[in-house]
Design an enzyme around this catalytic site. Sequence first.
Site, PDB file in Angstrom:
ATOM      1  N   HIS A   1      -9.066  13.281   7.050  1.00 54.91           N
ATOM      2  CA  HIS A   1      -9.407  11.949   6.554  1.00 54.91           C
ATOM      3  C   HIS A   1      -9.944  11.092   7.696  1.00 54.91           C
ATOM      4  CE1 HIS A   1      -9.183   8.393   4.009  1.00 54.91           C
ATOM      5  NE2 HIS A   1      -8.799   7.753   5.094  1.00 54.91           N
TER       6      HIS A   1
ATOM      7  N   ASP B   1      -1.616   2.094  -4.742  1.00 61.94           N
ATOM      8  CA  ASP B   1      -2.573   1.756  -3.680  1.00 61.94           C
ATOM      9  C   ASP B   1      -3.816   1.105  -4.261  1.00 61.94           C
ATOM     10  OD1 ASP B   1      -3.738   1.817  -0.970  1.00 61.94           O
ATOM     11  OD2 ASP B   1      -5.166   3.177  -1.925  1.00 61.94           O
TER      12      ASP B   1
ATOM     13  N   ARG C   1      -5.569  -6.849  -1.744  1.00 63.43           N
ATOM     14  CA  ARG C   1      -5.756  -7.090  -0.297  1.00 63.43           C
ATOM     15  C   ARG C   1      -7.186  -7.514  -0.004  1.00 63.43           C
ATOM     16  NH1 ARG C   1      -4.453  -1.633   2.148  1.00 63.43           N
ATOM     17  NH2 ARG C   1      -5.065  -2.593   4.107  1.00 63.43           N
TER      18      ARG C   1
ATOM     19  N   SER D   1      -1.536   2.788   2.918  1.00 63.02           N
ATOM     20  CA  SER D   1      -2.614   3.017   1.943  1.00 63.02           C
ATOM     21  C   SER D   1      -3.221   4.407   2.157  1.00 63.02           C
ATOM     22  CB  SER D   1      -3.668   1.920   2.127  1.00 63.02           C
ATOM     23  OG  SER D   1      -4.869   2.242   1.495  1.00 63.02           O
TER      24      SER D   1
ATOM     25  N   LYS E   1      -2.226   8.216  -0.168  1.00 63.16           N
ATOM     26  CA  LYS E   1      -3.261   9.008  -0.842  1.00 63.16           C
ATOM     27  C   LYS E   1      -3.328  10.418  -0.269  1.00 63.16           C
ATOM     28  CE  LYS E   1      -6.170   5.727  -0.098  1.00 63.16           C
ATOM     29  NZ  LYS E   1      -6.977   4.552   0.024  1.00 63.16           N
TER      30      LYS E   1
HETATM   31  N1  URA Z   1      -8.856   2.922   3.981  1.00 64.91           N
HETATM   32  C1  URA Z   1      -7.890   2.965   3.037  1.00 64.91           C
HETATM   33  O1  URA Z   1      -7.828   3.898   2.247  1.00 64.91           O
HETATM   34  N2  URA Z   1      -7.003   1.953   2.992  1.00 64.91           N
HETATM   35  C2  URA Z   1      -7.018   0.927   3.838  1.00 64.91           C
HETATM   36  O2  URA Z   1      -6.186   0.054   3.734  1.00 64.91           O
HETATM   37  C3  URA Z   1      -8.034   0.874   4.803  1.00 64.91           C
HETATM   38  C4  URA Z   1      -8.942   1.909   4.866  1.00 64.91           C
END
Ligand code: URA
Length: 424
Positions: free
Chosen positions: A82, A161, A168, A183, A187
Site C-alpha cells: 500500500h 473508514d 474528515r 484508516s 482497510k
Molecule cells: N489514505 C487513507 O486511506 N486514509 C487516510 O486517512 C489518508 C490516506
Amino acid sequence: MYIVDLIEKKKNNKSLTKDEIKYIINSYVKDEIKDYQMSSLLMAICINGLSSEETFYLTEAMLESGNIIDLSSIKGIKVDKHSTGGVGDKTTLIIAPIVASLGVPIAKMSGRGLGYTGGTIDKLESIPGFNVNININDFIDQVKKINVCIGTTTKEVAPADKKIYALRDVTGTVSSMALIAASIMSKKLATGADKILLDVKYGKGALIKNVKEAIELAKLMVYIGNNHGKETKALITNMDIPLGNMIGNGLEVKEAIEILNGKGNKDLRDLCIVISTYMVSMSKNIDYITAQGEVLKSIRTKSAYNKFLELIKYQGGNLDLISISPNVFEVKTSKSGYINDIDALKIAEICQRLGSGRMYKEDDIDYGVGIEIIKNIGEYVNIGDVIAKVYIGNKTINYNEVIDAFIIEQEKKSKKPIIYGIVK
Ligand code: URA
C-alpha cells in the site's frame, strides 16, 4: 456510555479505553452518534492525538465494522502493498505482475482516487474493457488461476473508514497521524493478506510533507500490523518530484509498460524493484539479495511483462485502445541550465485542472489527459528545448504554470534519493 463524556475526555487529553473506542465506532456506523458529535471528537483527536494503543484499538474497531476477506484458500503467503499516495504513483501496475510472475499470489484490492490524479483502479479503467468490479469468488478464483487479480475494494471492507473519511475530508481532520494510520491499516487488514509492505511517502506531492512525520506514521502502522499478527514493513520514500515521467491515468499505464520492458525512468524502476524485492522476500521467506535476483530476472526475461499482458487480457482490457489524448502541447523552456526541481504538487494541480483527478467522488475523470516530463531532474536544457508535453482534453490551462513547476539553475544541485529508508 455517553458520547459527550468521551468527547470531553479526549478534549482533556485523557486516553480512551478499548471499549469506549469500540462503542464510538459501532454507534457512529449505526448513526446513533451524529456527524456533529463525531466531528468534535475527531478534532479533539487531531489536537491531542491518540497513543499507539488507542490507535490500535481504533484500527481494530474500524476493521471489525465490516467483513474480513478470507484468502486462506489461495496457496502461498499473500503480501499486500500500500502506498500513502503520490503524484504519478503507478507502482501497483508494475509490482503486481513482477511479483505474480515469481509465484507470489497477489490479491489486490485498490481504490478510485479522490484528489489530483486517479487511483490504481482509475488507471486500469483507462484501458477500455478492463473489468475492476469482480465478485469475491471470481477474485479468489482468478488469483488461483493466474496468481494476480486487481479489483475495487468492496463496500463491506471497513465501512466505518468510508464514513469517517468522508467526514474528515470536510472538517479539516485528515492530517492526524493516528487517524491516517487507523484508516489505512483497517482497510489493509480487512483485505486478508498475510503480510503487508507499506510505502510511506513524504514531500511536496505527498500527504505527509516531511521525513520525520513519515517515519512517525510508518512506525505507527508497522506497530499496528505486527500487533495484529501480520508482519509489516514500511519503506519511506520521497515525493518532492513526480514519480516517473508520466502523470495522468492512461499515460501512467503506458509508463508501467515501459518499466516492465526494462526501460523508462530510473527512480520509478528502482522503487518498483525494491518494493517487489521486499514482497518476494517476505512471501518466500528468502533473503533480500536472492529475492532481488529473482525480480531482476523476471524483468529481464519479460516474464513480468507477459504476466501483465495476461492480467489485462484476463480482466478484459484492450491495450491497443489505452486512452491517451492525441491533442498534445509541447512546453518549451526560455532558460538554459540544470533542472534542479520539478514541483510535484504544482504538476498534480495542473493535471487535476486538465481533468485527470476528481474533486468529488461522483466527478468524471478524463483518462487521456496528463503531463509527460521530457527533461527530468539533473538534465541540462537549452533555451527552446521541450521540457514537457501536455495531453489536453476539453479543459484549458495556462502553460506557463508548467514552466513554473520546473526550477532551472546554472549550478547542478544534488537530488534526494528516492528511498530514504525502511521501518521494520
Ligand atoms: N489514505 C487513507 O486511506 N486514509 C487516510 O486517512 C489518508 C490516506
